[in-house]
Enzyme design. Structure first.
Site, PDB file in Angstrom:
ATOM      1  CB  CYS A  91      -0.924  -0.019   1.207  1.00 47.18           C
ATOM      2  SG  CYS A  91      -1.681  -1.632   1.455  1.00 47.18           S
ATOM      3  CG  HIS A 134      -6.136   0.950   0.054  1.00 48.91           C
ATOM      4  ND1 HIS A 134      -5.185   1.767  -0.503  1.00 48.91           N
ATOM      5  CD2 HIS A 134      -5.448   0.047   0.799  1.00 48.91           C
ATOM      6  CE1 HIS A 134      -3.980   1.373  -0.113  1.00 48.91           C
ATOM      7  NE2 HIS A 134      -4.119   0.325   0.670  1.00 48.91           N
TER       8      HIS A 134
END
Lengths: 480, 395
Positions: free
Chosen positions: B86, B339
């Site tokens: 991420c 996300h």
């Protein structure tokens, strides 16, 4: 002649039970009464054999064991040595003889006889016999209610035996009464009157008479007659025909509360008998399937020293009821579960092989420089960063407490949607272990809960069964 | 460690609409973000000398930067792709800044793009592609549920107290996201709704988890010396920090589960470079990695926004709201944007960049006169943390 006999014994029953009334109700037929054991969906014959063996060996040395014989009619693999899987999970040494005994409900007694002969001959000092089975009866059949899942283990040795092997007698008979073809999921049978009369009863009588004659014993000399039977009525009739006193001389056939556990059943009953025996008792075991294996054991003074902490009756008392027939079908692998693909990793034969000491043997590493114990095996110490300076330590026997956990609703199978991901600190050194928790009621998980380790299947893929150790609440097991 | 404080400036940024972009492929998302940035910076595509690309998932293994090359027809220049979970987007930005600071290039594009909604999965399994046994059936919510459980235990919060604190964070983020046109979700929620939502990974419920979505964002960077040639309100890189930790801290003896070294180290390195002594006082705005509500709570403490164990008091006091002492995730965060892994870091930087310029898309979202902002992502299972600190003025 060397003394040879049973050095240690152990049993294992899965935590789940199915009330036979639940099955009966589904099919609109009569219940046999009582309940049967059902292997959890992460259990199979190999994992149950490991459990029974750990229970048998407890803290005794594994280095003396020179052979492992694994008996089952429900092998995990049709081609591949299942005994190697069991031996590795048990962390037995590599220089041992391993063999699978299969294809028959006499596999367990056949393995035991082979082990006794091996030790008696001096070929091996100690042989561990592990028997486990989880067979399927056709939906709606009597067998569906009558079968159970379970395992037993017997360590055959020369020294300090708790029962000596007095002799055996076997007969071989070929007939179609109970059988399974290579691709059959369910057990086939011919007409009941034929298989029970011409098959089971006649041959059991012949073999019991045969061994009594051979050893110069009378029926009244037998303290416990251990006579596995397909059902309670057949068992009662056999006892009557053989002239044993049903009240005093007969070992509980375990049919009402466990069910017939296949190749494991005669050994499971033998373990049950040993746990209740006194020095001097004479035990007669006779086990039918295409013939009979009969054996006689005499209990020694050692029995008093080896009263195990974890006994069959404890497994009987620790249980969780399966809530539905649907879950039973799913746990038995008879209905497909939704695969949960996003969370299934690609299995790797090479990774499983390379990391076998951590994954299968449950070894951690203890740093020779600073003493830190870590799992899995670390080449560079987590604490002092010493390189390649460690010894391997088996940690599967450690107990500890939950450090943190979560109930993951995304990771599970469709028949078990909640995965209890758990981090625990095990042993005095608080070695950190992370895995799923099994045999538990998820809502009862909490920080600080006492846990131990159990060898389980974690998922399937590419036709491989991936095994690893899971945490388990101590009140439902614990390896100890 | 050396410093490149005030040596590099961002002169243009772009960000796609985030969400379930059934209408758009990876290429469409990259184009949407990149062309906004080219226009914002006033540069031509052919002026770009190098590209740093963040994308975690790709249909073909080893595809490198070719997805971006194909989409933008960005040819004959290096496109260097990174996959750092991420944190990939932030790492692409930091790599681009280092490339400019080194003098190797003058005009560099950092782009993060991710297309998750084409996978057919509603969520991500963190275990994919890692150890087939140790990582079995581990999911992102599961990994963070472990943290929440331990945090509550360590600081003596009852489940009700803990969940309520987390709920307040999500109520704040949804309130912020409701004003942000490019966000995936625009609904306002209440504490009661959060508490009543279905559990995903106990104690985290539906509103404690960010969604899966598609998106792309990018930045164009040049040297601070050249920045004024492009625009008067360039944003300057004040500091950065990246720290990588074990993939399996679960197994590490004594690991606390209430604090992550990579969070502490990455933020401290960034503060040091930026010359920040007291982030709680000195930062005007922060975009932090709120993949789950508990992550944001943990970051408040690991980043020094709140004293250890007392983030709950700051949440209760509204310290991190738009009107509070340190507004956090004022665009709604991952919670409202979703996300798309590789894109998130640049998307968060985009919000800080716009805020520092005073150019938030709606006036009611604009913080008053911010000078210093932080953008951060925290990746993996979770062990990789990347922090970038930006300022509106050259020091």
């Amino acid at each position: 002649m060397n003394t040879v006999g049973i050095g240690l014994c152990g049993s294992y029953l899965p935590i789940f039970r199915l009330d036979r009334g639940t099955v009966a109700e589904i099919w609109g037929r009569a219940s046999m009464g009582g309940e049967r054991t059902v292997a959890n969906n992460d259990e199979d014959s190999a994992t149950m054999a490991v459990e029974a063996s750990v229970n048998c060996l407890q803290d005794s040395g594994r280095q003396e064991i020179e052979g492992l014989f694994f008996a089952t009619t429900s092998p995990v693999y049709r081609e591949k040595l299942n005994a190697a899987l069991v031996a590795t999970a048990l962390d037995l040494k590599r220089e041992i003889t391993t063999a699978d005994f299969s294809h028959s409900l006499r596999a367990g007694t056949g393995a035991l006889k082979a082990a006794l002969d091996s030790v008696k001959s001096g070929s091996m000092k100690q042989v561990l016999v592990a028997a486990a089975d989880c067979r399927n009866g056709y939906p709606r059949s009597d067998q569906e209610q009558a079968f159970g899942d379970g395992a037993a283990a017997i360590l055959v040795s020369q020294d300090h035996v708790l029962a000596t092997f007095e002799g055996s007698y076997s007969i071989c008979n070929e007939m179609y009464d109970v059988w399974r073809n290579p691709d059959d999921t369910f057990v086939r049978t011919w007409e009941g009157r034929f298989i029970l009369g011409e098959g089971y009863a006649n041959h059991m009588v012949e073999a019991v008479s045969g061994i009594l004659n051979k050893l110069g014993l009378k029926t009244k000399d037998i303290t416990r007659a251990i006579l596995p039977a397909p059902d309670a009525r057949t068992h009662r009739r056999l006892i009557q025909r053989l002239g044993f006193d049903a009240k005093t001389q007969v070992q509980d056939p375990l049919l009402s509360n466990i069910g017939h556990t296949g190749a494991a059943h005669p050994l499971l009953m033998l373990v049950g008998a040993l746990e209740e025996s006194s020095p001097g008792d004479i035990l007669l075991l006779a086990n039918y399937a295409d013939g009979v294996d009969a054996m006689v054991f005499k209990v020694t003074e050692e029995i008093e020293k080896k009263r195990d902490e974890r006994r069959l009756k404890e497994y009987l008392s620790q249980k969780l009821m399966l809530t539905s027939y649907a879950r039973f079908l799913s746990y038995k692998g008879l209905v497909e579960t939704a695969p949960g693909e996003p969370f299934r990793l690609f299995p790797s034969a090479t990774v499983t092989w390379r990391d076998r000491n951590s994954i299968m043997r449950c070894h951690g590493s203890r740093c020779l420089n600073c003493g830190t114990l870590s799992f899995p095996i670390q080449r560079i110490c987590n604490n002092c960063h010493a390189k390649d300076s460690y010894e391997e330590i088996r940690i599967s026997g450690l107990e500890g407490a939950v450090f943190t956990f979560t109930l993951d609703n995304l990771a599970g199978r469709s028949d078990d949607p909640v995965v209890v991901q758990t981090i625990a600190d095990l042993g005095e050194e608080k070695v950190r272990f992370y895995s799923m928790m099994t045999d538990c009621i998820p809502s009862e998980a909490k920080i600080g809960m006492p846990v131990g380790l159990t060898f389980r299947r974690i998922y399937e893929g590419s036709g491989m069964h991936n095994y690893f150790w899971k945490l388990r609440p101590l009140h439902t097991g614990g390896n100890k | 460690m050396g410093s490149i404080k005030d040596e590099v400036a961002i002169i243009g940024m772009g960000c796609s609409k985030f969400g379930e972009r059934w209408d758009a492929g990876t290429e469409d998302l990259a184009i949407e973000a990149a062309y906004e940035a080219f226009e914002d910076a006033g540069v031509e595509k052919q002026d770009i000398e190098a590209c740093y690309h963040a994308q975690v998932m790709a249909s073909v293994i080893g595809v490198g930067g070719t997805t971006v090359a194909d989409a933008l027809k960005l040819r004959d220049i290096p496109i260097l792709r990174n996959e750092n979970w991420c944190a990939s987007g932030h790492i692409a930005l930091i790599e681009a800044c280092m490339a400019v600071a080194s003098g190797a290039f003058d005009l560099v594009l950092a782009i993060g793009v991710e297309k998750l909604k084409d996978t057919g999965y509603p969520g991500l399994g963190t275990g994919r592609g890692m150890h087939p046994v140790y990582e079995a059936r581990r999911t992102s919510p599961g990994s963070f549920g472990l943290i929440a459980q331990r945090y509550f235990e360590t600081y003596g919060l009852s489940i009700e107290q803990g969940k309520e604190t987390l709920a307040k964070i999500e109520v704040k983020n949804h309130d912020n996201g409701s004003l942000c046109p490019k966000a995936h979700f625009h609904n306002r929620i209440t504490v009661e709704q959060v508490l009543k939502a279905p559990i995903v990974a106990w104690p985290l419920g539906l509103f404690d988890c960010c969604g899966n979505s598609d998106g792309a964002a990018c930045a164009i960077v040049t040297t601070a010396a050249k920045a004024r040639d492009f625009r008067s309100d360039s944003v300057y890189l004040k500091g950065f920090g990246i720290a990588t930790d074990s993939m399996l801290p679960h197994f590490r003896p004594g690991f606390s589960w209430t604090s992550f070294d990579s969070l502490v180290k990455s933020s401290h390195k960034a503060y040091e470079m930026a010359g920040i002594k007291n982030p709680r006082e000195e930062l005007d705005v922060a975009e932090v990695h709120d993949c789950f509500s508990i992550t944001e709570l943990l970051i408040y403490e690991d980043f020094g926004f709140s004293p250890r164990g007392s983030a709950r008091e700051d949440v209760d006091a509204g310290f991190f709201t738009r009107e509070g002492g340190l507004p956090v995730n004022i665009d709604g965060g991952l919670k409202c944007f979703g996300h798309p892994i590789g894109a998130s870091g640049l998307r968060m930087t985009y919000e800080v960049y716009k805020q520092l310029q005073g150019k938030a898309d709606l006036p009611e979202r604009q913080i008053k006169n911010p000078r210093l902002g932080l953008a951060h992502t925290f990746g993996g299972p979770p062990q990789i943390s990347a922090v970038a600190i930006l300022g509106s003025e050259k020091g």
